[in-house]
Write an enzyme that holds these catalytic residues in place. Structure first.
Site, short mmCIF file in Angstrom:
data_model
loop_
_atom_site.label_atom_id
_atom_site.label_comp_id
_atom_site.label_asym_id
_atom_site.label_seq_id
_atom_site.Cartn_x
_atom_site.Cartn_y
_atom_site.Cartn_z
N ASP A 10 -12.99 -62.46 16.51
CA ASP A 10 -13.36 -62.45 15.10
C ASP A 10 -14.04 -63.76 14.70
O ASP A 10 -13.71 -64.84 15.20
CB ASP A 10 -12.10 -62.25 14.26
CG ASP A 10 -12.37 -62.20 12.77
OD1 ASP A 10 -13.10 -61.27 12.34
OD2 ASP A 10 -11.89 -63.07 12.05
N GLU B 278 -17.90 -60.95 17.42
CA GLU B 278 -18.41 -60.65 16.08
C GLU B 278 -19.19 -61.89 15.65
O GLU B 278 -18.63 -62.85 15.14
CB GLU B 278 -17.28 -60.37 15.09
CG GLU B 278 -17.79 -59.92 13.73
CD GLU B 278 -17.01 -60.49 12.56
OE1 GLU B 278 -17.29 -60.08 11.42
OE2 GLU B 278 -16.14 -61.35 12.75
#
Length: 737
Positions: A419, A472
């Site tokens: 993330d 990401e």
């Protein structure tokens, strides 16, 4: 009748300590009880000293129950000392008495250390890849006694104790031993049972008692709102996934079909009373659903322990502990095993970029900025009010890299989706001028974070060849999914955020105006092969007022569903791996909320059930047709057929793979119905219409090509087929022979 305590005399003088040192022990201010408590050698033999609050009398025993001495109480708080009749260092037990009460205590200070010099060496070097077996709390039979070994890194603390159910949360009873070379404190706590709540009580170097801290390496934690760590048995799982893991370790993942169903475990479905499902209940429902829908992977939003439900798990205080919301860690292992047995991979959203500032967490862990930077320009994230890991510190890197290894090894995870990578890569991420500190060369690149990501990927892929890591990352940072030895970050895949933004922007427009934004569809092909891309329709696109996928689409209800069906077929025909957030596969109207289940009742309506069937069939074709997946990440797998018909908002391209039948994708993104629309095709002959999003089975209008079209030599040159293009629809054609 119990004897009264003896008076201090000649028999215990060899065991006595200065009054000030005794006072330090009983008040919890002594930093090294191992030097004075337990069994100690004196000039006249061995002595024993112990601190047992509440005891009036203490008898010393060996582990086999033989009495070897009686100790004298030298301080009313419970400090005892005296000679013992033993000939060597050994663990001791004490029979403590108070009135008619009697209990037994095994002396933690009579045991030697568990960690060794090689642990110290690898820890200092930053190369220890088994920290999850050494740090935290682990059951152990040590010197003949069962208990738990506790170890925690707190180099700037003046005292660290483990406190919990087993010692009435009294920081004086299990003060830990400092390993000075590494700053790690450890203790073997005998007789501690599985399932005991515990934390670390830490006194800073300034003498200030810190808030009780949860174990950074805890493998299990209490259910929120409680925040203690829980002693856990070593994970035992009868893994039955050898074939699954062997497959993924021997193939080129870029050439495999990967269609991922992103799931928030707490809100996919719930019990009738609104409570969350356990892992076993999720396994009974979610796994068969994904098999029926044809997804290859399940990606869970973070399931690591976190105190705040609305954070969705992205503000974790327990990177090593599956959250207690769904039961014990063994339940998650059973879930993964169940997925693997039917060929479904499991990916975990992993958050090494930042951590919350809850008092029981990592922030100012030992009274100093230990896991984070002291300077808020480097150590505090303004967007999320969280602390940023200090990637320049060897111990922090080891903590995070070991965590990635832990999930891959202990839970057989197939992937980690990392993330907020962009926030890690740029020192000025979401900061104004003067609010960030340049790197050593004066630039804005976070070179320490780059080295961390490269090292993490190097070790994870090196130890677990079947795993995939996915970034990401929303910027144009180069070589995110290229190997480390080629100068890349080393990820297997990268989310294609540009695809998501451009295509959703295009589809949100009234079809009347789409012709003026034709490039929002075509531009992505200019960089489609610069990375190994995943096309993500994630939870981020259906929250915070953005609307669900169906709500984003223009027009009346029929047009909205036609648009979304076309979008999904467009996406599944576009190069790149696929990811779809739960609920969007059946066109949920409302935005996603972590507080409640998805609106499964919508499946009783044809438009929603038709959407679900379409996604199921798209997955089926994507998996069964190599032309649609085998060259997802390589330019040779794509060829434009029509890229310039902006007036009609029609696009067509070919997906192909060596030795496989090509598949043509033709998109009509307006409500205009076209008959005899001429499309170039590479081969003459009969092409089968394998998918039509306007088919009645998907709740469309039923317009199409009757299942087949004929491609013939055109008078003006080239091979073309005259097609019927249904309104707001995508069709896929496959060469029959």
């Amino acid at each position: 009748m119990k004897k009264p305590p003896k008076q201090v005399g000649e028999t215990v003088s060899v065991a006595a300590l200065p009054a000030a040192e005794i006072e330090a022990l009983v008040s919890g201010r002594h930093s090294d009880p191992f030097s004075v408590l337990g069994i100690q050698q004196a000039a006249a033999g061995f002595v024993a000293r112990c601190f047992i609050p509440g005891a009036e009398a203490v008898t010393v025993m060996t582990l086999d129950g033989a009495t070897v001495g009686t100790l004298d109480r030298l301080n009313d708080a419970g400090f005892f000392a005296g000679k013992v009749s033993v000939s060597s260092f050994q663990p001791l037990r004490y029979r403590a008495e108070r009135g008619d009460a009697e209990w037994t205590v095994t002396d933690p200070y009579s045991f030697g250390p568990v960690l060794g010099p090689m642990d110290d060496y690898f820890l200092r070097e930053g190369s220890h890849l088994r920290l999850f077996d050494k740090m935290g709390a682990h059951p152990l039979k040590h010197q003949g006694v069962d208990g738990f070994h506790f170890a925690v890194w707190a180099p700037n603390a003046s005292r660290v104790s483990v406190v919990g159910d087993f010692n009435e949360w009294d920081g004086r009873r299990h003060v830990m031993r400092l390993r000075r070379d590494t700053g790690i404190w450890e203790i073997f706590a005998p007789d501690v049972m599985v399932g005991s709540a515990y934390k670390f009580e830490i006194v800073g170097k300034d003498g200030v008692l810190q808030p009780l801290k949860a174990d950074p390496f805890a493998r299990r934690a209490e259910l929120r709102p409680n925040t203690a760590s829980i002693t856990a048995a070593e994970l035992v799982q009868d893994w039955q996934d050898e074939a699954h893991r062997r497959h993924w370790s021997t193939v080129d993942q870029r050439r495999q079909p990967i269609s991922t169903y992103e799931v928030h475990a707490g809100s996919w479905q719930r019990r009738a009373d609104g409570s969350m499902l356990s892992w076993d209940e999720l396994a009974e429902r979610l796994i068969p659903y994904c098999v029926e829908m044809g997804f290859t992977h399940i990606e869970f939003m973070p399931i690591t322990e976190h105190p705040y439900d609305p954070s969705w798990g992205y503000q974790t205080t327990g990177l090593y502990a599956p959250t207690a919301r769904f039961g014990e860690p063994e339940g998650f292992a059973r879930f993964v095993n169940g997925c693997h047995k039917v060929g479904i991979g499991v990916i975990l959203d992993w958050v090494p970029a930042h951590f919350p500032v809850d008092a029981h967490g990592l922030r100012h862990f030992d009274g100093t900025a230990l896991y984070e930077h002291e300077d808020p320009r480097q150590g505090f994230h303004p967007d999320w009010n969280t602390a940023i890991y200090n990637f320049g510190r060897i111990e922090v890197l080891s903590y995070l890299i070991n965590n990635a290894m832990y999930w891959a090894e202990k839970f057989h995870l197939d992937g980690l989706r990392v993330d907020a990578v962009a926030s890690m890569l740029y020192l000025d991420y979401s900061r104004k001028e003067g609010e960030w500190v340049p790197n050593e060369y004066g630039g804005r690149e976070n070179l320490e974070a780059v080295r961390f990501l490269q090292k993490m990927n190097h070790h994870v892929y090196g130890s677990h060849p079947g795993i995939m890591t996915i970034a990401e990352e929303s910027t144009s940072w180069p070589k995110v999914s290229q190997p480390v030895h080629e100068g890349g970050l080393g990820f297997g895949f990268k989310w294609n955020m540009g695809f998501m933004h451009d295509t959703l922007s295009y589809f949100a427009r009234d079809p009347l105006y789409r012709k003026f934004h034709h490039q929002e569809i075509t531009f992505g092909l200019l960089y489609a092969y610069s990375e190994n891309f995943v096309l993500p329709i994630s939870h981020d696109e259906v929250v915070h007022g953005k609307g669900s996928m169906i709500a984003k689409m223009p027009g009346d209800d029929w047009q909205k569903f036609a648009n979304l069906r076309a979008y999904y077929a467009f996406m599944w025909g576009y190069p790149g791996k696929k990811l779809l957030f739960m609920g969007q596969e059946f066109g949920q109207w409302s935005e996603w909320s972590e507080k409640k289940s998805l609106d499964w009742n919508l499946l009783q309506y044809p438009l929603h059930e038709g959407m679900r069937r379409l996604v199921r069939d798209l997955n089926g074709y994507y998996r069964s047709k190599p032309a649609l997946h085998a060259r997802d990440c390589e330019g040779e797998g794509f060829e434009w057929l029509i890229a310039d018909d902006d007036d009609n908002s029609v696009f067509a391209w070919l997906r192909k793979a060596p030795g496989e039948k090509p598949v043509a994708i033709i998109c009509n993104f307006t409500p205009t119905y076209h008959e005899r629309y001429s499309v170039p095709l590479p081969v003459a002959g009969r092409w089968r219409e394998i998918l039509n999003t306007d088919a009645e089975i998907y709740a469309g209008s039923g317009k199409g090509n009757g299942g087949r079209v004929e491609a013939t030599e055109h008078a003006s040159g080239g091979i073309r087929a005259n097609l019927t293009l249904p309104p707001l629809a995508v069709i896929m054609l496959e060469l029959e022979h």
